[in-house]
Design a protein around this motif. Sequence first.
Motif, PDB file in Angstrom:
ATOM      1  N   GLU A  28     -28.426  18.317 -21.728  1.00  0.00           N
ATOM      2  CA  GLU A  28     -29.462  17.305 -21.947  1.00  0.00           C
ATOM      3  C   GLU A  28     -29.916  16.685 -20.629  1.00  0.00           C
ATOM      4  OE1 GLU A  28     -28.261  14.496 -24.931  1.00  0.00           O
ATOM      5  OE2 GLU A  28     -27.976  16.067 -26.428  1.00  0.00           O
ATOM      6  N   ILE A  29     -28.975  16.363 -19.761  1.00  0.00           N
ATOM      7  CA  ILE A  29     -29.333  15.780 -18.460  1.00  0.00           C
ATOM      8  C   ILE A  29     -30.107  16.794 -17.627  1.00  0.00           C
ATOM      9  CG2 ILE A  29     -28.407  14.978 -16.241  1.00  0.00           C
ATOM     10  CD1 ILE A  29     -26.169  13.609 -17.800  1.00  0.00           C
ATOM     11  N   ILE A  30     -29.623  18.016 -17.588  1.00  0.00           N
ATOM     12  CA  ILE A  30     -30.309  19.049 -16.811  1.00  0.00           C
ATOM     13  C   ILE A  30     -31.712  19.258 -17.362  1.00  0.00           C
ATOM     14  CG2 ILE A  30     -30.316  21.499 -16.190  1.00  0.00           C
ATOM     15  CD1 ILE A  30     -27.229  21.311 -16.111  1.00  0.00           C
ATOM     16  N   GLY A  31     -31.837  19.271 -18.678  1.00  0.00           N
ATOM     17  CA  GLY A  31     -33.154  19.432 -19.303  1.00  0.00           C
ATOM     18  C   GLY A  31     -34.113  18.315 -18.927  1.00  0.00           C
ATOM     19  N   LYS A  32     -33.613  17.071 -18.961  1.00  0.00           N
ATOM     20  CA  LYS A  32     -34.450  15.928 -18.586  1.00  0.00           C
ATOM     21  C   LYS A  32     -34.874  16.027 -17.120  1.00  0.00           C
ATOM     22  CE  LYS A  32     -32.674  12.475 -21.806  1.00  0.00           C
ATOM     23  NZ  LYS A  32     -31.944  11.205 -21.945  1.00  0.00           N
ATOM     24  N   ARG A  33     -33.931  16.384 -16.261  1.00  0.00           N
ATOM     25  CA  ARG A  33     -34.241  16.502 -14.836  1.00  0.00           C
ATOM     26  C   ARG A  33     -35.223  17.647 -14.586  1.00  0.00           C
ATOM     27  NH1 ARG A  33     -30.321  13.794 -11.337  1.00  0.00           N
ATOM     28  NH2 ARG A  33     -29.984  11.837 -12.424  1.00  0.00           N
ATOM     29  N   LEU A  34     -35.038  18.756 -15.284  1.00  0.00           N
ATOM     30  CA  LEU A  34     -35.943  19.894 -15.127  1.00  0.00           C
ATOM     31  C   LEU A  34     -37.359  19.499 -15.514  1.00  0.00           C
ATOM     32  CD1 LEU A  34     -36.268  22.924 -14.478  1.00  0.00           C
ATOM     33  CD2 LEU A  34     -35.744  23.386 -16.877  1.00  0.00           C
ATOM     34  N   THR A  58     -38.356  29.703 -23.400  1.00  0.00           N
ATOM     35  CA  THR A  58     -37.063  29.552 -22.720  1.00  0.00           C
ATOM     36  C   THR A  58     -37.048  28.260 -21.915  1.00  0.00           C
ATOM     37  OG1 THR A  58     -36.721  31.937 -22.621  1.00  0.00           O
ATOM     38  CG2 THR A  58     -35.484  30.601 -21.047  1.00  0.00           C
ATOM     39  N   ILE A  59     -38.135  27.988 -21.206  1.00  0.00           N
ATOM     40  CA  ILE A  59     -38.238  26.733 -20.433  1.00  0.00           C
ATOM     41  C   ILE A  59     -38.150  25.544 -21.379  1.00  0.00           C
ATOM     42  CG2 ILE A  59     -39.666  25.354 -18.864  1.00  0.00           C
ATOM     43  CD1 ILE A  59     -38.489  27.990 -17.649  1.00  0.00           C
ATOM     44  N   SER A  60     -38.822  25.631 -22.509  1.00  0.00           N
ATOM     45  CA  SER A  60     -38.771  24.561 -23.502  1.00  0.00           C
ATOM     46  C   SER A  60     -37.343  24.345 -23.998  1.00  0.00           C
ATOM     47  CB  SER A  60     -39.689  24.907 -24.674  1.00  0.00           C
ATOM     48  OG  SER A  60     -39.624  23.907 -25.659  1.00  0.00           O
ATOM     49  N   ALA A  61     -36.617  25.431 -24.235  1.00  0.00           N
ATOM     50  CA  ALA A  61     -35.224  25.321 -24.692  1.00  0.00           C
ATOM     51  C   ALA A  61     -34.345  24.676 -23.627  1.00  0.00           C
ATOM     52  CB  ALA A  61     -34.684  26.695 -25.075  1.00  0.00           C
ATOM     53  N   TYR A  62     -34.597  24.997 -22.354  1.00  0.00           N
ATOM     54  CA  TYR A  62     -33.847  24.351 -21.268  1.00  0.00           C
ATOM     55  C   TYR A  62     -34.132  22.857 -21.258  1.00  0.00           C
ATOM     56  CZ  TYR A  62     -33.039  28.991 -19.158  1.00  0.00           C
ATOM     57  OH  TYR A  62     -32.663  30.289 -18.906  1.00  0.00           O
ATOM     58  N   GLU A  63     -35.417  22.504 -21.326  1.00  0.00           N
ATOM     59  CA  GLU A  63     -35.814  21.100 -21.221  1.00  0.00           C
ATOM     60  C   GLU A  63     -35.328  20.264 -22.400  1.00  0.00           C
ATOM     61  OE1 GLU A  63     -40.003  20.790 -20.395  1.00  0.00           O
ATOM     62  OE2 GLU A  63     -39.758  21.598 -18.369  1.00  0.00           O
ATOM     63  N   SER A  64     -35.193  20.875 -23.554  1.00  0.00           N
ATOM     64  CA  SER A  64     -34.722  20.131 -24.724  1.00  0.00           C
ATOM     65  C   SER A  64     -33.200  20.047 -24.773  1.00  0.00           C
ATOM     66  CB  SER A  64     -35.246  20.783 -26.004  1.00  0.00           C
ATOM     67  OG  SER A  64     -34.665  22.062 -26.178  1.00  0.00           O
ATOM     68  N   GLY A  65     -32.523  20.771 -23.868  1.00  0.00           N
ATOM     69  CA  GLY A  65     -31.066  20.748 -23.824  1.00  0.00           C
ATOM     70  C   GLY A  65     -30.414  21.699 -24.808  1.00  0.00           C
ATOM     71  N   ALA A  74     -31.766  28.073 -11.666  1.00  0.00           N
ATOM     72  CA  ALA A  74     -31.595  26.796 -10.963  1.00  0.00           C
ATOM     73  C   ALA A  74     -31.696  27.003  -9.459  1.00  0.00           C
ATOM     74  CB  ALA A  74     -30.253  26.167 -11.333  1.00  0.00           C
ATOM     75  N   LEU A  75     -31.063  28.054  -8.961  1.00  0.00           N
ATOM     76  CA  LEU A  75     -31.107  28.323  -7.519  1.00  0.00           C
ATOM     77  C   LEU A  75     -32.514  28.681  -7.056  1.00  0.00           C
ATOM     78  CD1 LEU A  75     -27.752  30.249  -7.037  1.00  0.00           C
ATOM     79  CD2 LEU A  75     -28.295  27.899  -6.376  1.00  0.00           C
ATOM     80  N   GLN A  76     -33.246  29.436  -7.855  1.00  0.00           N
ATOM     81  CA  GLN A  76     -34.628  29.762  -7.496  1.00  0.00           C
ATOM     82  C   GLN A  76     -35.468  28.490  -7.412  1.00  0.00           C
ATOM     83  OE1 GLN A  76     -34.950  33.109 -10.578  1.00  0.00           O
ATOM     84  NE2 GLN A  76     -36.530  33.644  -9.093  1.00  0.00           N
ATOM     85  N   ILE A  77     -35.286  27.601  -8.374  1.00  0.00           N
ATOM     86  CA  ILE A  77     -36.052  26.355  -8.407  1.00  0.00           C
ATOM     87  C   ILE A  77     -35.729  25.476  -7.202  1.00  0.00           C
ATOM     88  CG2 ILE A  77     -36.330  24.165  -9.648  1.00  0.00           C
ATOM     89  CD1 ILE A  77     -35.904  25.868 -12.266  1.00  0.00           C
ATOM     90  N   VAL A  78     -34.447  25.243  -6.945  1.00  0.00           N
ATOM     91  CA  VAL A  78     -34.091  24.339  -5.844  1.00  0.00           C
ATOM     92  C   VAL A  78     -34.491  24.919  -4.491  1.00  0.00           C
ATOM     93  CG1 VAL A  78     -32.250  23.216  -7.157  1.00  0.00           C
ATOM     94  CG2 VAL A  78     -31.667  25.084  -5.616  1.00  0.00           C
ATOM     95  N   TRP A  87     -28.836  16.863  -7.866  1.00  0.00           N
ATOM     96  CA  TRP A  87     -29.753  16.018  -8.631  1.00  0.00           C
ATOM     97  C   TRP A  87     -30.139  16.715  -9.933  1.00  0.00           C
ATOM     98  CZ3 TRP A  87     -34.707  16.834 -10.422  1.00  0.00           C
ATOM     99  CH2 TRP A  87     -35.301  15.740 -11.032  1.00  0.00           C
ATOM    100  N   LEU A  88     -30.514  17.983  -9.844  1.00  0.00           N
ATOM    101  CA  LEU A  88     -30.930  18.741 -11.035  1.00  0.00           C
ATOM    102  C   LEU A  88     -29.827  18.749 -12.086  1.00  0.00           C
ATOM    103  CD1 LEU A  88     -33.137  20.482 -12.374  1.00  0.00           C
ATOM    104  CD2 LEU A  88     -32.118  22.467 -11.250  1.00  0.00           C
TER     105      LEU A  88
END
Length: 92
Positions: A28-34, A58-65, A74-78, A87-88
Amino acid sequence: IKLILSCLIKFHLCKQYNITVKQRVNNEIIGKRLKEFRKSKGITQAELADFLNTTQSTISAYESGKTTLLTAFALQIVNKYKISLDWLCGKK
């Protein structure tokens, strides 16, 4: 040999970041941060999905936790957007 190297790397990272077996990833935290990161950069879910070579759902599923963000994603994004992995993951 790959398994041994993988175990050694995990042990090193756990020791370096003081991670214990009891610590869990909080989707949930990672999803909110994303979502916060994505919106602050003006990136749509579809654009982020294209960058990561995945789907918008898939992005939606990550963001919703609902789903754990893949470490590779995560590594590609950072790396691309110069944000902190700590932080993420909600560590800071």
